[in-house]
Design an enzyme around this catalytic site. Structure first.
Site, PDB file in Angstrom:
ATOM      1  N   ASP A 138       0.863  -1.169   0.000  1.00 26.43           N
ATOM      2  CA  ASP A 138       0.000   0.000   0.000  1.00 26.43           C
ATOM      3  C   ASP A 138       0.909   1.232   0.000  1.00 26.43           C
ATOM      4  O   ASP A 138       2.065   1.159   0.449  1.00 26.43           O
ATOM      5  CB  ASP A 138      -0.885  -0.035   1.245  1.00 26.43           C
ATOM      6  CG  ASP A 138      -1.698   1.232   1.418  1.00 26.43           C
ATOM      7  OD1 ASP A 138      -2.359   1.646   0.454  1.00 26.43           O
ATOM      8  OD2 ASP A 138      -1.669   1.806   2.528  1.00 26.43           O
ATOM      9  N   ASP A 172      -0.126   5.029   0.834  1.00 22.41           N
ATOM     10  CA  ASP A 172      -0.334   6.039   1.876  1.00 22.41           C
ATOM     11  C   ASP A 172      -0.230   5.448   3.274  1.00 22.41           C
ATOM     12  O   ASP A 172      -0.903   4.473   3.609  1.00 22.41           O
ATOM     13  CB  ASP A 172      -1.711   6.686   1.708  1.00 22.41           C
ATOM     14  CG  ASP A 172      -1.829   7.462   0.409  1.00 22.41           C
ATOM     15  OD1 ASP A 172      -0.783   7.699  -0.228  1.00 22.41           O
ATOM     16  OD2 ASP A 172      -2.950   7.823   0.028  1.00 22.41           O
TER      17      ASP A 172
END
Length: 279
Positions: free
Chosen positions: A27, A29
């Site tokens: 991922d 963020d």
């Protein structure tokens, strides 16, 4: 009970070679970087005069909330619609020209420890991919700059004649959609998902984490941490914002707002091509 990993322990585990084809999925963020890539894009858009100062402040507050507790499905979908709508009439070329400014803001916020972990996976024979709700275009550029093997990202606004229409379109890689994208890549490229790794901070990425044999939660929100403890997933902590706020008080929120915003960013024309291993 899950293992609480140090950075060096996470690197050591990532360095282990496997006997079957596998990959590592990250991922973006609050996992690869502090806060949200979307706020950095919003700051660049503000500098270009495309949004108001009020909207930028609003995005800054949303970013602080995101860093502290993550974003709900409803909040992220609402953000997707708002951003897509705000792009109506904007030329694709004008947003593409903001890419350098956006990268200048994102790169200093990357966690060096996470890059080291990703490179350890690569050296062990597992390609590293970004999987994000952010735009496919930005994710691909960032993956190239970071020497990753590719990226899976979102397409959020329809494009006609080089101009955004403002109508949401295409795949939005959020929640279960990330798991679907990973499964599609695994099926196409012959990956053994039980030997794959996934890294994320948010409960929304539980489907992605469950899709692989080696889930690792990074800077987890409260719900994901609780799930990790139930499932026995490994936990890696890098972000100290919550602790700093506890010490310095609410005044720190204003300073943190110069950091980054809640979920997603730039839109593309709705077509997403999965990166191919070995290409």
């Amino acid at each position: 009970m899950p293992d609480e990993l140090s950075g060096s322990e996470a690197v050591a585990r990532a360095s282990g070679e496997g006997s079957t084809p596998a990959a590592a999925f990250f991922d973006l963020d609050k996992t690869l970087m502090q806060g949200s890539s979307g706020f950095q894009f919003a700051r660049a858009v503000r500098e270009a005069g495309m949004i108001s100062r009020r909207q930028l402040v609003s995005d800054g507050i949303a970013n602080v909330r995101f860093r502290l507790r993550g974003a709900s499905d409803e909040e992220s979908e609402a953000l997707r619609i708002r951003i897509a709508t705000s792009l109506e009439g904007v030329r694709v070329r004008d947003l593409e020209r903001l890419g350098v400014r956006v990268m200048q803001r994102i790169l200093p916020r990357l966690y060096p420890q996470m890059l080291t972990i990703a490179y350890a996976h690569q050296d062990a024979g597992r390609p590293a991919f970004i999987v994000t709700a952010a735009s496919q275009d930005m994710a691909q550029v960032l993956a190239k700059v970071m020497s990753f093997d590719g990226a899976l990202g979102s397409a959020l606004s329809e494009v006609q004649d080089g101009v955004y229409t403002g109508r949401p379109t295409g795949a939005f890689l959020y929640g279960s959609a990330k798991a679907v994208a990973i499964q599609q890549m695994a099926s196409r490229d012959g990956l053994d998902l039980s030997a794959c790794y996934a890294y994320s901070d948010s409960i929304s990425d539980a489907p992605m984490l469950r899709a692989v044999g080696h889930p690792v939660v990074v800077n987890p929100d409260s719900e994901l941490e609780q799930l990790a403890r139930v499932e026995g997933w490994e936990i890696l902590r890098l972000d100290r914002l919550g602790r700093k706020l506890a010490i310095t008080g609410i005044a720190a929120v204003a300073a943190a707002a110069s950091g980054l915003t809640a979920a997603v960013l730039k839109r593309t024309n709705g077509h997403i091509e999965l990166p191919r291993i070995g290409r």
